[in-house]
Design an enzyme around this catalytic site. Sequence first.
Site, PDB file in Angstrom:
ATOM      1  N   HIS A 131       0.981  -1.070   0.080  1.00 40.82           N
ATOM      2  CA  HIS A 131      -0.121  -0.027   0.050  1.00 40.82           C
ATOM      3  C   HIS A 131       0.967   1.300   0.138  1.00 40.82           C
ATOM      4  O   HIS A 131       0.660   2.184  -0.781  1.00 40.82           O
ATOM      5  CB  HIS A 131      -0.811  -0.110   1.195  1.00 40.82           C
ATOM      6  CG  HIS A 131      -1.600   1.246   1.456  1.00 40.82           C
ATOM      7  ND1 HIS A 131      -3.297   1.009   1.476  1.00 40.82           N
ATOM      8  CD2 HIS A 131      -1.542   2.458   1.634  1.00 40.82           C
ATOM      9  CE1 HIS A 131      -3.671   2.161   1.516  1.00 40.82           C
ATOM     10  NE2 HIS A 131      -2.667   3.115   1.909  1.00 40.82           N
ATOM     11  N   GLU A 132       1.768   1.177   0.978  1.00 41.40           N
ATOM     12  CA  GLU A 132       2.784   2.671   1.023  1.00 41.40           C
ATOM     13  C   GLU A 132       3.652   2.631  -0.087  1.00 41.40           C
ATOM     14  O   GLU A 132       3.896   3.706  -0.620  1.00 41.40           O
ATOM     15  CB  GLU A 132       3.475   2.338   2.430  1.00 41.40           C
ATOM     16  CG  GLU A 132       2.563   2.433   3.443  1.00 41.40           C
ATOM     17  CD  GLU A 132       1.836   3.510   3.663  1.00 41.40           C
ATOM     18  OE1 GLU A 132       2.313   4.771   3.195  1.00 41.40           O
ATOM     19  OE2 GLU A 132       0.727   3.492   4.169  1.00 41.40           O
TER      20      GLU A 132
ATOM     21  N   HIS B 221       1.620   4.480  -2.942  1.00 41.95           N
ATOM     22  CA  HIS B 221       1.668   5.968  -2.733  1.00 41.95           C
ATOM     23  C   HIS B 221       3.141   6.422  -3.330  1.00 41.95           C
ATOM     24  O   HIS B 221       2.911   7.406  -4.355  1.00 41.95           O
ATOM     25  CB  HIS B 221       1.638   6.308  -1.432  1.00 41.95           C
ATOM     26  CG  HIS B 221       0.325   6.001  -0.718  1.00 41.95           C
ATOM     27  ND1 HIS B 221      -0.936   6.420  -1.400  1.00 41.95           N
ATOM     28  CD2 HIS B 221       0.006   5.446   0.373  1.00 41.95           C
ATOM     29  CE1 HIS B 221      -1.942   6.427  -0.548  1.00 41.95           C
ATOM     30  NE2 HIS B 221      -1.419   5.573   0.461  1.00 41.95           N
TER      31      HIS B 221
END
Length: 229
Positions: free
Chosen positions: A26-27, A30
């Site tokens: 997820h990170e 980004h």
Amino acid sequence: MTGFSFDRVLSIALSVLVVLVATVFHEMAHAAAANALGDPTAKNAGRLTLNPIAHLDPVGSVLLPLLMALAGGPIFAFAKPVPYNPNRLRNPVRGEVLVALAGPACNLVQALVGSLAFRALYASFDTLAASPEWANALLVLLRVLYAYVYLNLMLMFFNLIPLPPLDGSAIVFPLLKGKARTQYYQVQRYALPVLMAVLYLVPMVLHVDPVGMYLDVTAGNLSDVLLGI
């Protein structure tokens, strides 16, 4: 002591491990989105990587999901914020929204991949389970894939809640203008205490869990559809 049986401990460990893996992807999503849209800040800070040390926060990524798993409620986590400079994005308004969406979108992709693997393994279970040992191993793998799909969807829908520090706030804020933007900015100052109250105080005092109900309707129902159960 039944609450701490081997099966219970295994389930908690599995849930926390799945959340850690999902959070790292997820990170990184980004960071990758920001870099692709013109801002290399996260890349320069070493966040464009799958190395968990670069992303995970000891409290938000490990302790929080562990405590939530022990409590038997919804499990989610947060990691170190990915640094980026919206002014360096080629299109700051659209870019901010896309960078914020990249994390939840990554969770959705992980859930889709996990569901395809789950369905394929489930359909061929009788063929592959040639012995009791193989059958037990396949059952464990099915359990892992089920958790991977469900928890990724929980992380996705939880992060779409429009309150800081969640991604939903970064999606909504750039789209607001004028008075609406000012009012939302004022609300943001109290968002974290409000979020904590909704997560912990409301269920404890009123015995109503709005976030849990929201995740049941969204992540719970979608996981059933994807897994075909």
